[in-house]
Design a protein around this motif. Structure first.
Motif, mmCIF file in Angstrom:
data_model
loop_
_atom_site.group_PDB
_atom_site.id
_atom_site.type_symbol
_atom_site.label_atom_id
_atom_site.label_comp_id
_atom_site.label_asym_id
_atom_site.label_seq_id
_atom_site.Cartn_x
_atom_site.Cartn_y
_atom_site.Cartn_z
ATOM 1 N N HIS A 160 35.846 -28.934 -29.441
ATOM 2 C CA HIS A 160 37.195 -28.836 -30.014
ATOM 3 C C HIS A 160 37.120 -28.348 -31.461
ATOM 4 C CE1 HIS A 160 36.123 -32.853 -31.558
ATOM 5 N NE2 HIS A 160 35.829 -33.152 -30.304
ATOM 6 N N PRO A 161 36.785 -27.079 -31.649
ATOM 7 C CA PRO A 161 36.723 -26.523 -33.007
ATOM 8 C C PRO A 161 38.105 -26.413 -33.628
ATOM 9 C CG PRO A 161 36.529 -24.770 -31.405
ATOM 10 C CD PRO A 161 36.521 -26.058 -30.628
ATOM 11 N N ARG A 162 38.167 -26.456 -34.947
ATOM 12 C CA ARG A 162 39.441 -26.375 -35.659
ATOM 13 C C ARG A 162 39.651 -24.976 -36.248
ATOM 14 N NH1 ARG A 162 41.495 -31.369 -36.234
ATOM 15 N NH2 ARG A 162 40.085 -33.161 -36.222
ATOM 16 N N TYR A 163 40.912 -24.676 -36.475
ATOM 17 C CA TYR A 163 41.351 -23.520 -37.273
ATOM 18 C C TYR A 163 41.146 -22.171 -36.591
ATOM 19 C CZ TYR A 163 40.542 -27.352 -40.566
ATOM 20 O OH TYR A 163 40.487 -28.577 -41.168
ATOM 21 N N PHE A 164 40.919 -22.143 -35.273
ATOM 22 C CA PHE A 164 40.954 -20.864 -34.581
ATOM 23 C C PHE A 164 42.402 -20.413 -34.489
ATOM 24 C CE2 PHE A 164 36.827 -20.586 -31.863
ATOM 25 C CZ PHE A 164 36.077 -20.758 -33.001
ATOM 26 N N GLN A 165 42.631 -19.117 -34.654
ATOM 27 C CA GLN A 165 44.003 -18.615 -34.564
ATOM 28 C C GLN A 165 44.506 -18.593 -33.122
ATOM 29 O OE1 GLN A 165 45.008 -15.114 -37.026
ATOM 30 N NE2 GLN A 165 42.898 -15.202 -37.784
ATOM 31 N N ALA A 166 43.603 -18.369 -32.182
ATOM 32 C CA ALA A 166 43.993 -18.288 -30.769
ATOM 33 C C ALA A 166 43.920 -19.671 -30.118
ATOM 34 C CB ALA A 166 43.082 -17.321 -30.032
ATOM 35 N N PRO A 167 44.758 -19.930 -29.117
ATOM 36 C CA PRO A 167 44.719 -21.217 -28.415
ATOM 37 C C PRO A 167 43.605 -21.239 -27.370
ATOM 38 C CG PRO A 167 46.424 -19.822 -27.464
ATOM 39 C CD PRO A 167 45.850 -19.056 -28.638
ATOM 40 N N GLY A 168 43.341 -22.437 -26.852
ATOM 41 C CA GLY A 168 42.473 -22.579 -25.688
ATOM 42 C C GLY A 168 41.024 -22.884 -25.962
ATOM 43 N N TRP A 169 40.650 -23.127 -27.236
ATOM 44 C CA TRP A 169 39.235 -23.307 -27.555
ATOM 45 C C TRP A 169 38.786 -24.768 -27.459
ATOM 46 C CZ3 TRP A 169 35.559 -19.748 -27.837
ATOM 47 C CH2 TRP A 169 35.953 -18.416 -27.940
ATOM 48 N N GLU A 170 39.310 -25.495 -26.507
ATOM 49 C CA GLU A 170 38.881 -26.874 -26.288
ATOM 50 C C GLU A 170 38.095 -26.937 -24.980
ATOM 51 O OE1 GLU A 170 42.266 -26.252 -26.840
ATOM 52 O OE2 GLU A 170 42.052 -26.619 -28.997
ATOM 53 N N ASN A 171 36.907 -27.541 -25.045
ATOM 54 C CA ASN A 171 36.065 -27.755 -23.866
ATOM 55 C C ASN A 171 35.805 -26.461 -23.097
ATOM 56 O OD1 ASN A 171 35.905 -30.665 -24.201
ATOM 57 N ND2 ASN A 171 38.067 -30.686 -23.612
ATOM 58 N N VAL A 172 35.327 -25.454 -23.838
ATOM 59 C CA VAL A 172 35.029 -24.149 -23.238
ATOM 60 C C VAL A 172 33.581 -24.144 -22.741
ATOM 61 C CG1 VAL A 172 34.914 -21.669 -23.616
ATOM 62 C CG2 VAL A 172 36.668 -23.035 -24.773
ATOM 63 N N ASP A 173 33.407 -24.007 -21.450
ATOM 64 C CA ASP A 173 32.097 -24.010 -20.804
ATOM 65 C C ASP A 173 31.460 -22.631 -20.966
ATOM 66 O OD1 ASP A 173 29.929 -24.672 -19.307
ATOM 67 O OD2 ASP A 173 30.996 -24.886 -17.412
ATOM 68 N N ILE A 174 31.158 -22.275 -22.197
ATOM 69 C CA ILE A 174 30.833 -20.890 -22.515
ATOM 70 C C ILE A 174 29.468 -20.450 -21.984
ATOM 71 C CG2 ILE A 174 29.855 -21.410 -24.799
ATOM 72 C CD1 ILE A 174 31.346 -18.797 -25.742
ATOM 73 N N SER A 175 28.469 -21.317 -22.024
ATOM 74 C CA SER A 175 27.142 -20.925 -21.553
ATOM 75 C C SER A 175 27.156 -20.617 -20.065
ATOM 76 C CB SER A 175 26.123 -22.026 -21.858
ATOM 77 O OG SER A 175 25.902 -22.141 -23.243
ATOM 78 N N ARG A 176 27.777 -21.492 -19.290
ATOM 79 C CA ARG A 176 27.820 -21.263 -17.838
ATOM 80 C C ARG A 176 28.572 -19.984 -17.513
ATOM 81 N NH1 ARG A 176 31.426 -21.583 -14.129
ATOM 82 N NH2 ARG A 176 32.937 -22.581 -15.525
ATOM 83 N N GLN A 177 29.734 -19.784 -18.156
ATOM 84 C CA GLN A 177 30.551 -18.624 -17.821
ATOM 85 C C GLN A 177 29.855 -17.311 -18.175
ATOM 86 O OE1 GLN A 177 34.871 -18.849 -18.610
ATOM 87 N NE2 GLN A 177 34.532 -20.950 -19.304
ATOM 88 N N LEU A 178 29.206 -17.251 -19.334
ATOM 89 C CA LEU A 178 28.503 -16.027 -19.707
ATOM 90 C C LEU A 178 27.244 -15.829 -18.865
ATOM 91 C CD1 LEU A 178 28.874 -15.785 -23.585
ATOM 92 C CD2 LEU A 178 29.714 -14.173 -21.876
ATOM 93 N N SER A 179 26.573 -16.919 -18.523
ATOM 94 C CA SER A 179 25.392 -16.808 -17.677
ATOM 95 C C SER A 179 25.758 -16.250 -16.309
ATOM 96 C CB SER A 179 24.727 -18.177 -17.526
ATOM 97 O OG SER A 179 23.560 -18.083 -16.731
ATOM 98 N N GLU A 180 26.862 -16.725 -15.751
ATOM 99 C CA GLU A 180 27.313 -16.216 -14.459
ATOM 100 C C GLU A 180 27.800 -14.776 -14.569
ATOM 101 O OE1 GLU A 180 30.253 -18.975 -13.126
ATOM 102 O OE2 GLU A 180 28.784 -20.517 -12.567
ATOM 103 N N GLY A 181 28.452 -14.439 -15.690
ATOM 104 C CA GLY A 181 28.975 -13.094 -15.859
ATOM 105 C C GLY A 181 27.893 -12.044 -16.067
#
Length: 401
Positions: A160-181
């Motif tokens: 849950h990072p703060r101060y991003f201008q765009a919404p949706g940056w809570e609990n982002v499973d980024i490693s799995r999604q990029l690994s699969e992509g």
């Protein structure tokens, strides 16, 4: 073979690490640095050379006999990718195994930069960089990501990072999604930790036992290494330095749960912008008024521009912030006693003034000075520190014991 660890065990990894750090090194120098019989070292070097992790690279200086063969990491064995995700920008770099930068891409983290947008764009940009260099995904050892925390590096989740201008940056499973992509290994850590990795490996001159990195930007971030390895706490602690209390009844933090009188409230970019707006509202003369149009519209870019034009009010604002930053650094020195402190981020790179004042104050308030001597430096990697350090992390993940 690409993607495997060097050699069958810890001996090969330790020798590979020594070669990485010294760029080019002879067998005798390696023998002087490791506790290995010469027969074992010879076998390990042969294994690493056969596997392709290292290569012979000419001859060194003679010390009286035959000139020694030098070894170096084979840059063409494989490739690594590094990615930075900060509040202001995203950046990708493609590096060879010596972490020479081969290509880069970047874009601003605007209100449109949702996780879906960033993930999709990252895949496109990576595929484009590889195609331009005629490198297949099969030759990529991994992708490292240095992101704004807090995060769960083990599970590869941005929490849950703060101060991003765009919404949706809570609990982002980024490693799995990029690994699969992409079909490659992906590793996640906070940006300060990847930056300190990058800076450590970028300096071949000396291996400092205790190394501290502090990043000054939208927030304050820190990381520490001991014996060449990142020090981790019980939780992701990247932003904790910003909550250091330097005045108990001082300014409120921009977030309600933040500490009163915290270091971040006096030294981060947001604090400088707020201070400038306050001074202009009081009627102070400054070039900032012409640059921004009104106090509420003052940005860090305006402040940097005015500072380079020697605007008196802006010099005052930066001097005050740098003094507080130096107090915070002194507190870290008095607790951690690092041998070297690397300072990075926009506050450091914008102008020499901030670095000079903050380090002078820190030294003056270091408790054991002059017996305790600490070295301060700006980062060698500059704005590439987080992304390049993330690429280093991808190599480290395969070679650390």
């Amino acid at each position: 073979m690409v993607g495997q660890s060097p050699g069958p065990g810890s001996k090969a990894k330790s020798i590979f690490r020594l070669i990485r750090k010294q760029k080019k090194v002879s067998k005798q120098d390696l023998l002087d640095q490791c506790e290995m019989p010469v027969s074992t070292l010879t076998r390990v070097l042969e294994e690493l050379t056969t596997q392709g992790w290292i290569r012979e690279t000419g001859l060194g200086e003679s010390t009286g006999g035959r000139r020694p063969i030098l070894y170096e990491v084979n840059p063409d064995y494989g490739y690594v990718l590094g990615m930075e995700i900060s509040r202001l920008n995203a950046k990708l770099v493609l590096c060879d195994l010596q972490t020479n930068k081969l290509a880069e891409r970047g874009w601003p983290m605007t209100a449109e930069a949702t996780p879906q947008y960033v993930l999709q764009r990252a895949v496109r940009e990576i595929e484009s960089m590889l195609a331009e260099r005629q490198i297949s995904l099969a030759a990529v050892l991994g992708l490292g990501i240095g992101a704004v925390g807090p995060l769960d590096r083990q599970r590869g989740i941005i929490l849950h990072p703060r101060y991003f201008q765009a919404p949706g940056w809570e609990n982002v499973d980024i490693s799995r999604q990029l690994s699969e992509g992409l079909g490659i290994q992906v590793f996640l850590d906070n940006g300060a930790n990847t930056a300190i990795r990058g800076e450590y490996w970028a300096d071949p001159a000396r291996e400092f036992k205790h190394l501290l990195y502090v990043h000054g930007g939208m927030g304050l971030r820190s990381a520490m290494m001991s014996d060449g390895k990142v020090v981790y706490g019980a939780v992701d602690m990247e932003g904790a330095v910003g909550q250091m209390i330097i005045q108990t009844d001082g300014r409120p933090h921009r977030e309600s749960e933040g500490n009163y009188g915290s270091l971040e409230s006096y030294t981060a970019i947001y604090a400088l912008e707020q201070e400038a707006a306050s001074k202009l509202k009081q009627g102070r003369d400054s070039l900032l008024r012409a640059l921004a149009g009104s106090p509420e519209k003052v940005t860090f870019a305006h402040l940097v521009q005015a500072l380079h034009k020697q605007d008196a009010l802006t010099i005052e604002i930066f001097t005050q912030a740098a003094t507080y930053f130096g107090i915070g650094l002194a507190n870290l020195l008095n607790i951690l006693h690092p041998e070297k402190v690397i300072l990075g981020g926009p506050l450091i790179t914008a102008h020499d003034l901030f670095f000079q004042i903050s380090t002078r104050v820190a030294v003056q308030k270091a408790y054991y000075y002059p017996e305790y001597q600490v070295m301060f430096s700006r980062g060698r990697l500059g704005e590439d520190a987080i992304a390049s350090g993330a690429a280093v992390m991808a190599i480290d993940s395969l070679t650390e014991e």
